[in-house]
Each structure stands twice: as C-alpha cells, then as structure tokens.
Design a protein around this motif. Structure first.
Motif, PDB file in Angstrom:
ATOM      1  N   ALA A 477       0.643  -1.374  -0.050  1.00 21.87           N
ATOM      2  CA  ALA A 477      -0.024   0.009   0.132  1.00 21.87           C
ATOM      3  C   ALA A 477       0.758   1.173   0.071  1.00 21.87           C
ATOM      4  O   ALA A 477       0.420   2.288  -0.623  1.00 21.87           O
ATOM      5  CB  ALA A 477      -1.066   0.015   1.102  1.00 21.87           C
ATOM      6  N   ARG A 478       1.910   1.303   0.757  1.00 23.93           N
ATOM      7  CA  ARG A 478       2.874   2.315   0.936  1.00 23.93           C
ATOM      8  C   ARG A 478       3.505   2.729  -0.751  1.00 23.93           C
ATOM      9  O   ARG A 478       3.579   3.790  -0.976  1.00 23.93           O
ATOM     10  CB  ARG A 478       3.939   2.126   1.897  1.00 23.93           C
ATOM     11  N   LYS A 479       3.931   1.475  -1.364  1.00 25.49           N
ATOM     12  CA  LYS A 479       4.472   1.717  -2.621  1.00 25.49           C
ATOM     13  C   LYS A 479       3.493   2.076  -3.627  1.00 25.49           C
ATOM     14  O   LYS A 479       3.611   3.124  -4.525  1.00 25.49           O
ATOM     15  CB  LYS A 479       5.118   0.362  -3.208  1.00 25.49           C
ATOM     16  N   LEU A 480       2.108   1.770  -3.589  1.00 20.02           N
ATOM     17  CA  LEU A 480       1.159   2.108  -4.484  1.00 20.02           C
ATOM     18  C   LEU A 480       0.785   3.574  -4.325  1.00 20.02           C
ATOM     19  O   LEU A 480       0.392   3.992  -5.212  1.00 20.02           O
ATOM     20  CB  LEU A 480       0.138   1.166  -4.241  1.00 20.02           C
ATOM     21  N   ALA A 481       0.866   4.034  -3.195  1.00 22.79           N
ATOM     22  CA  ALA A 481       0.860   5.394  -2.990  1.00 22.79           C
ATOM     23  C   ALA A 481       1.915   6.418  -3.295  1.00 22.79           C
ATOM     24  O   ALA A 481       1.440   7.713  -3.534  1.00 22.79           O
ATOM     25  CB  ALA A 481       0.270   5.632  -1.492  1.00 22.79           C
TER      26      ALA A 481
END
Length: 507
Positions: A477-481
């Motif tokens: 989720a952190r990378k997709l953001a």
C-alpha cells in the motif's frame, strides 16, 4: 526475481499470425526473432520471450535440476531421519544409550545444523556449487556409513553432530540455487520437489528399512547397522555423480543450448532492477538482518519445523508404540507419507498457477491442528490415532515448503535473499531441537506432550502468518501510494531489490 508476465499483458504474446508485436513499455515482440549473442542488454531487456520457447526452457531446467534437487534432498532426509527406524530396531540398546537417549540424539543433530546453516549460502556465493555440494554430500555419506559401525553412545552423538554440520549446507543452498534459476511465480512448484522428496523419504525409508532390518545377522551386522551402512554407500555414490548435474550459472550449463542461454540472459535482464548487486555486498546482508519480515518468516518456520521434525523422526516410534511389530510399523508409515506428498504436490501446483500461499497454508494447517487435537484427546483407539496421523501429515509438508518459497520471493536482490534464506532456516530449524525434547521415551505409547506441543507450534505459526500478511499488505500500500516523481527519485537514489518501488509482495 520478477515474473515477466507481471510486466507484460497477455496481448503481448498474441502473435500466432507472425506479426510484429510490442507493448507500451517498448518491448520488442518475439515474432521478430532478431536477438542473438551480440545483442545489447538494452535490446534483450525489451525482448518478449515466446511462451513456447520459455516453456521448453523450463522443461529443460526441470529435467536436469529437478532430479538433482529431489534426489539430494531425499537422501539427506533419509540419512537424518533413520534415527527412529534404527531405534525401533534396537540401536539404542546396543550402544548403551540412556533412557532419554533417543530425544537427546534427535536434538543434538540440530545444534550444529542451525549453527552453521546461515554460513553455507554465503560460502556458496563465493565457492562454486559444483565443487562444494558434491564434497559435502560425500563427506556426510562417509559419516552415515561410519554410523553403522559405532559401538557406544558417545560415538552416536559425535556422528549426529558432524552429520548436522555437513547437512546444514544442503537445504539453504538448494533453495538459493532454485531462486537463481527460476522466476518468482515458478518457485513454489520447484521448491515442492524438495519437500515432496522429504515426504517420499518417509515412504521409501519405511519400506527400505523394513528390508534392511530383515538382514539382521547377515555379514555380521545388526539390522540397524545395515540401514546406515547401505545408506552411507548410496549417499557417497550420489555425491560422486552429482557434479555432472550441477551448473554454477547458465553461462556454463552444458544442458542448455546457445539459444536457451540467451533466453536465460533475457529473463535475468527482465528482473535486473529487482536483483540488486551480484557481487558480495555487506549492505545487502545487513538489509536481511534488519528486515522484520525475515524474522517473522523464521518464526513461522520454527512452528512448522517443530511439527515436521517431530513427525518425521518419531512417527515410526509412535506407530510401534500403538502395538505394532517393528516391520509392520515401518510399513504403516509409508501411506501417511504418500498422502503428505500428494497434498503438497497439489498445493504447490495451485500456488504457482494462482500465485498464492496464505490460502493454501491456512486451511491445510487447520487440518493438521485437528489431527493433533485427536492425538491428544483420544488415547485408546488405534484406528483414530492412525487416522489422526494422516490429518497431521496433510498440512505439515505443504506449510514448510510453501513458506520457504514465500520467503525467497519476498526478498531481493540475490545477496539479501541468500542471507534471508539462511536466517529463516536457522530460526526454523531450532524447531528440530525442540522436537527432539518433546517426544520423550517416558511418554509412550501416547506421547501426549509431544502432540500437544506440536499442536501449539502449528497454532503459533499460523498466528505469525497473519502478522506476515498484514506487514506485506502495508508495504504494498505504501508503494502504490507513491507518485511517479517519488518513484523516479527512489530509483535515481539506487533503490533495488525489494526496495524498488515496482516490487510488489505476494501472499
């Protein structure tokens, strides 16, 4: 390593009519067939491999690497797990072992096993596998052979300690070899080869050892001595043959055609941004030691391995304690291990096809939990106890194997993966020390303590698995953001391996 299909759409492979293909990222279609050994890395990295060619390449790898991995792991598991078979044939009495001799001897193997295991993967990245692994196999074969001529308990302990030191090289190094030859979505099935071999060793071990025990008195040897002597000879022969099947890289692989070597180069380039540095790097090693998911994976493996080693070492002893003869107890364990192998093969195939691990480990692990509950609760029914052994076998091997491949695909580049595999195996194989102590001779015939601890170990591992998935989801989720600017900045700063913004964790 990155699965090529993660980066390319299905339409990229549709060139049945032979037209030129390509995609938005500028990959060149395989219909053009323009690449050769003189092509630049940039040209190769844009090339899409024909699925038929890639399938043929994987078949070639499987034909050579598959039997090697399977046979070496099978003989390793046979050599270490024959303690229970030998004990049931009178070894402990002959060498004057104390009452708790079986438990101590089973545990002592893992003292050197876990101590030296993390070092072997680092050594293998420097020393050629084609030299190191055969030498190790021949050496431990000699130790197993020598075990057939021991006359006292201290000699048995010494053999187990040396065997643990030598066998600790095999498992992490084979995991590392597989992760270097195969891509991320190809690992579960190939890792399955190893753990199915472990289950098959139970089938083979029970049947073969039943035959060896019948040789009691021949050539002046007891039945248990025949077990170790012949297994030692077989191991040494396999060690002498194995160099012909081990390639240190695809560049020197005799079993690959020049075209297939070129395709291996393309596959490596497709995954290059995730591979990290190929030469030795303390930074990569430190990243593995600092990454919490490595230890979470190790905590899971610790629980799974308590079940695995307790089950594989003591199953024949448990069955014999139910009232069966030595020969019949050997034979009755074979169907249990066969069932475990079948379940694991099915799970591994689904894992590769559906790219999943959690939803295979969790349900089969729950079946194992039910099995241990029955073993603890039902004490006077031989039929229920045997049925419970089948339930226990259902989830043990699939959990151990799938978690190993899960750890391998969750860590990149190569040096970090090698270290992470070593750490996971070190933590996990401490379960072997525990397993040797919870199945005590004084608890027979029901071994409630051992079964209760194995039950708790499986619950422990599954709980940590939920934590593992939560951490992986949070990282994704952190990378997709991230914005494109943030991604480009990370890449410019040298983010590689699992730190690369495009690397996504799987579960």
């Amino acid at each position: 390593m990155l699965d090529t299909s993660e980066k390319l759409s299905k339409s990229d492979f549709d060139s049945a009519a032979g037209e030129k293909t390509g995609d938005a990222e500028g990959h060149v279609g395989y219909a053009e067939q323009e690449i050769d050994e003189n092509s630049t890395d940039e040209e190769l990295s844009r090339y899409i491999i024909n699925p038929a060619e890639e399938k043929a390449l994987l078949r070639r790898l499987d034909v050579v690497l598959g039997p090697l991995v399977c046979v070496l792991y099978l003989i390793a598991f046979l050599d270490r797990s024959q303690l229970g078979n030998a004990a049931s044939a009178g070894m402990l009495t002959d060498v004057g072992a104390p009452v708790n001799g079986l438990s101590v001897t089973a545990s002592i193997f893992y003292v050197t096993y876990v101590t030296f295991e993390p070092l072997w993967t680092t050594i293998m990245k420097t020393v050629k596998a084609s030299r190191m692994l055969p030498a190790v196999v021949i050496a431990w074969g000699a130790v197993v052979l020598g075990n057939g001529f021991i006359k006292n308990y201290p000699s048995l302990i010494a053999c187990r300690l040396i065997l643990g030191l030598l066998e600790s090289a095999l498992t992490p190094c084979l995991f590392l070899i597989l992760s270097l030859w195969y891509q991320r979505n190809e690992l579960a099935w190939r890792t399955a080869i190893m753990f199915v071999a472990a289950a098959v060793s139970g089938v083979v071990g029970g049947l073969v050892c039943a035959g060896f025990i019948k040789l009691d008195g021949h050539l002046g040897l007891r039945g248990w001595e025949h077990i170790y002597v012949w297994l030692g000879v077989i191991t040494i022969v396999l060690g002498m043959i194995s160099p012909f099947f081990i390639a240190d890289s695809y560049h020197t692989a005799w079993f690959l055609t020049p075209r297939q070597k070129l395709l291996m180069r393309v596959r490596d380039l497709h995954a290059a941004e995730y591979r990290g540095k190929q030469d030795f790097s303390w930074g990569e090693v430190k990243r593995a030691f600092k990454d919490p998911i490595v230890y979470i994976s190790g905590a899971m493996q610790f629980g799974f391995d308590i079940c695995l080693y307790g089950f594989s070492t003591f199953l024949v002893v448990i069955v014999k304690a139910l009232g069966y003869s030595t020969i019949n107890s050997q034979l009755l364990t074979a169907p249990v291990y066969a069932w475990a192998a079948i379940v694991y093969l099915v799970c591994a195939a689904i894992s590769d096809r559906k790219d999943m691990r959690f939803w295979l480990i969790f349900p089969t692990g729950c079946v194992t939990i039910i099995g241990y509950v029955l073993l603890v609760a039902v004490q006077h029914s031989t039929a229920v106890s045997l049925f419970a052994c089948f339930l226990c076998a259902t989830g043990i091997y699939s959990a151990v194997g799938l978690n190993v491949s899960w750890n391998a695909i969750s860590n990149a580049g190569d040096r970090k993966r090698a270290t992470a595999i070593g750490i996971q195996q070190l933590v996990g194989n401490l379960g072997g020390v525990v397993a040797g102590q919870i199945y005590r001779s004084t608890d027979k015939p029901y071994y409630r303590l051992g079964h209760a601890c194995s039950l708790g170990a499986m619950v422990w591992a599954i709980c940590w698995m939920f934590v593992y998935v939560a951490v992986l989801k949070k990282r994704n989720a952190r990378k997709l953001a991230l914005t494109e600017e943030e991604k480009n900045e990370m890449i410019a700063q040298g983010a590689t391996g699992d730190q690369h913004p495009n690397f996504m964790y799987k579960w």
